[in-house]
Design an enzyme around this catalytic site. Structure first.
Site, PDB file in Angstrom:
ATOM      1  N   GLY A  89       0.859  -1.182   0.000  1.00 20.00           N
ATOM      2  CA  GLY A  89       0.000   0.000   0.000  1.00 20.00           C
ATOM      3  C   GLY A  89       0.892   1.228   0.000  1.00 20.00           C
ATOM      4  CG  ASN A 147      -5.607   0.144  -7.711  1.00 20.03           C
ATOM      5  OD1 ASN A 147      -4.904   0.467  -6.754  1.00 20.03           O
ATOM      6  ND2 ASN A 147      -6.600  -0.711  -7.600  1.00 20.03           N
ATOM      7  CE  LYS A 148      -1.564  -5.156  -6.167  1.00 22.64           C
ATOM      8  NZ  LYS A 148      -0.122  -5.512  -6.125  1.00 22.64           N
ATOM      9  CD  GLN A 197      -1.912  -7.698  -2.335  1.00 21.80           C
ATOM     10  OE1 GLN A 197      -2.484  -8.513  -3.058  1.00 21.80           O
ATOM     11  NE2 GLN A 197      -0.772  -7.119  -2.676  1.00 21.80           N
ATOM     12  NE  ARG A 217       6.026  -2.628  -4.953  1.00 17.61           N
ATOM     13  CZ  ARG A 217       4.811  -2.954  -4.468  1.00 17.61           C
ATOM     14  NH1 ARG A 217       4.657  -3.251  -3.199  1.00 17.61           N
ATOM     15  NH2 ARG A 217       3.758  -3.005  -5.258  1.00 17.61           N
ATOM     16  CG  ASP A 258      -0.771   1.517  -6.244  1.00 16.49           C
ATOM     17  OD1 ASP A 258      -1.761   0.812  -6.485  1.00 16.49           O
ATOM     18  OD2 ASP A 258       0.032   1.271  -5.322  1.00 16.49           O
TER      19      ASP A 258
END
Lengths: 361, 361
Positions: A68, A257-258, A206, A107, A247
């Protein structure tokens, strides 16, 4: 101390907040080490990883002990404080800079981590100039950042709560972090009902592990599906709203995003299900459009195994793009701490007064 | 015997065919029992389940020891033969009927299983009328059906091979069964290249385990992704063709296939990637449209665990719709044993001469 750091005193008791959103559930400063809740073994095991150096924190982030964008930034900030001297030694600045770069590289897609590192380096420079204790100043900065993130997330959660009808069935993907948890807490506080469907989000699960944990802890009926099932449920009329975090949000309303988010956004669009992106800190001013996003690929080995059990034949490789790009026309609304925006108007965020004045990332 | 049963003699050696598509890889008649390859433990373990009664075969099908509409029909046919007397006793018919209904109920969505059971009951009636050995007649019928399925699948694979450019990157979901494997074998026989990306297909991972096994065995570069990644790859230009099988095709071109197919079909359509459905036996004449399909829900417990390890918190349930419905406008072509059809013209299949004259299902 914990409540004060959390920044939501008077609204929610620490014990009413699900573990991953407590301070102990992100990263906590313990004087000579940073203690990080190991999210990989939730929900069945509560285990903590103690990091005594910035390099340990970098490994923890890289290995998904914590995930996150915002939570990572807090862990990384404390990690950098571990490298800082317990005095105002100007000679430490170059090694702090190297450690910050190392942490940023873990990241690269999200920006909160980078912003936290830049804020820490500024604070370190100022501490040196003013003869202050660098480590103490960094820890204070990260504490302040964590508190601000909580309050900013809560503002976002309240705006999101306004958007969602009593009794709605919501689909989430990955773990949409604190704005989502505060949305659930606020919904419960207002005595509205929800049913929550969590897409498990392979390979790290997740959704099954963190989102489901938080939703179930708060008391909503919670179900888990695999990442291929959301489209069916939307087409079948079983989903009222699709909600994720982001993100990164670009100034043109593009959402990063993911991985898996794009397919769901397509299915939502095709079936008239609104897709709300929660992005508590608004768009990234440096990202005009998706051309400014470099999607990171992670180790394919993570794809061809599950809980340490190999799934694919030896000789077959995994391919692991970690993030999706969702074009603005698939996004219904972007919910922030400053209000709710259509993607085409998200740039207005930057001209709206902040909800929280002491943010760091 | 194995080669003759296989029905592809002269084209491929048995040893050149990947294990799940050999006769031993589906179900084999062993006189007093049916031996079924346990697909759940592939690719790392080769284990067989011996069934001595129709009820055992029903459990094996229900528990996914074997999967794929056609392979299931073969196993079920031999399973019913286990219930048949080794003579022409007319009194056996009612219990055969009950066992057939029990076997049909294991997986109600596909139709090959039902057709095989009806064909077996007809054959049993005829055997009684003619004073023939019922069990021998049933075994002969299932052998004939298995051989016809192989030849019909190979015709389909050849048509599919014609459609796919040399060097193409193909995405598959679930295990698209024999037509897909014969497509790969034929592509290799024609000395064309392919790269194959298999979507893992939670919760049973047929993509990671079976499709990847077959593609890797035949020698194509093979990679595995999670079920949320195909959309990204299509949008990123990394996929030339999306290919699946179909558990059922309606007369209006609607495709019913493994859950996850709809999301990928949407992504393919949005990114101008052709979606080919392999359906060797053409449309189901009894299914006019999706209104005639009842999607089965499986046990949600299968979603919240992996390899016996629980993934979601206790108290959280899994939700498991097993199949997707793909509307005809998302399907580029339906590839059959009789040729390649656009979904709007798939009903012409029924007026086209059969490729194989002795089919059973």
């Amino acid at each position: 101390m914990a409540i004060a750091q959390l920044g939501l005193e008077g609204v929610f008791e620490e014990q009413a907040i699900p573990l991953p959103m407590r301070r102990a559930g992100m990263a906590e400063w313990h004087g000579d080490h940073v203690r990080i809740l190991d999210r990989r073994v939730l929900p069945l095991t509560e285990r903590y990883v103690d990091c005594y150096a910035a390099a340990d924190v970098a490994v923890a982030i890289k290995d998904m002990v914590i995930q996150g964008a915002y939570s990572i930034s807090i862990a990384a900030g404390y990690g950098l404080a571990l490298s800082a001297p317990d005095n105002s030694d100007a000679g430490s600045l170059s090694s702090l800079q190297a450690d910050a770069e190392h942490l940023i590289a873990t990241r690269p897609t999200g920006l909160a981590l980078k912003r936290m590192m830049l804020a820490c380096l500024n604070t370190a420079s100022e501490a040196i100039d003013l003869g202050k204790n660098i480590r103490e100043e960094l820890v204070a900065l990260v504490n302040q950042g964590a508190s601000a993130l909580a309050r900013q997330g809560y503002e976002t959660g309240k705006y999101a709560c306004d958007q969602i009808a009593d009794g709605a069935s919501i689909l989430t993907h990955c773990f949409p972090d604190r704005s989502f948890v505060y949305l659930l807490l606020e919904t419960a506080r207002r005595k509205k009902s929800l049913s929550v469907i969590c897409s498990e989000t392979r390979p790290y699960l997740q959704g099954a592990r963190l989102s489901a944990l938080c939703s179930h802890f708060i008391g909503f009926p919670t179900r888990v599906i695999t990442d291929g099932m959301g489209g069916f449920l939307m087409r079948d009329g079983q989903i009222d709203v699709f909600i994720t975090a982001a993100d990164r949000v670009c100034m043109d309303g593009t959402v990063c995003n993911k991985i898996g988010t794009y397919q769901y956004a397509l299915a939502a669009h095709a079936n008239n299900v609104p897709y709300y992106t929660l992005r508590q800190s608004g768009p990234d001013r440096e990202s005009k459009s998706e051309a400014d996003i470099k999607v990171e690929y992670r180790d394919g080995e993570e794809i061809v195994q599950f809980s340490g059990v190999r799934t694919a034949p030896l000789g077959v490789e995994g391919l692991y793009p970690a993030f999706d790009i969702v074009p603005p026309d698939l996004v219904s609304r972007i919910v922030t701490d400053r209000g709710v925006y259509s993607p085409s108007r998200i740039r207005e965020y930057v001209h709206t007064p902040p909800s929280v004045r002491d943010t760091v990332v």
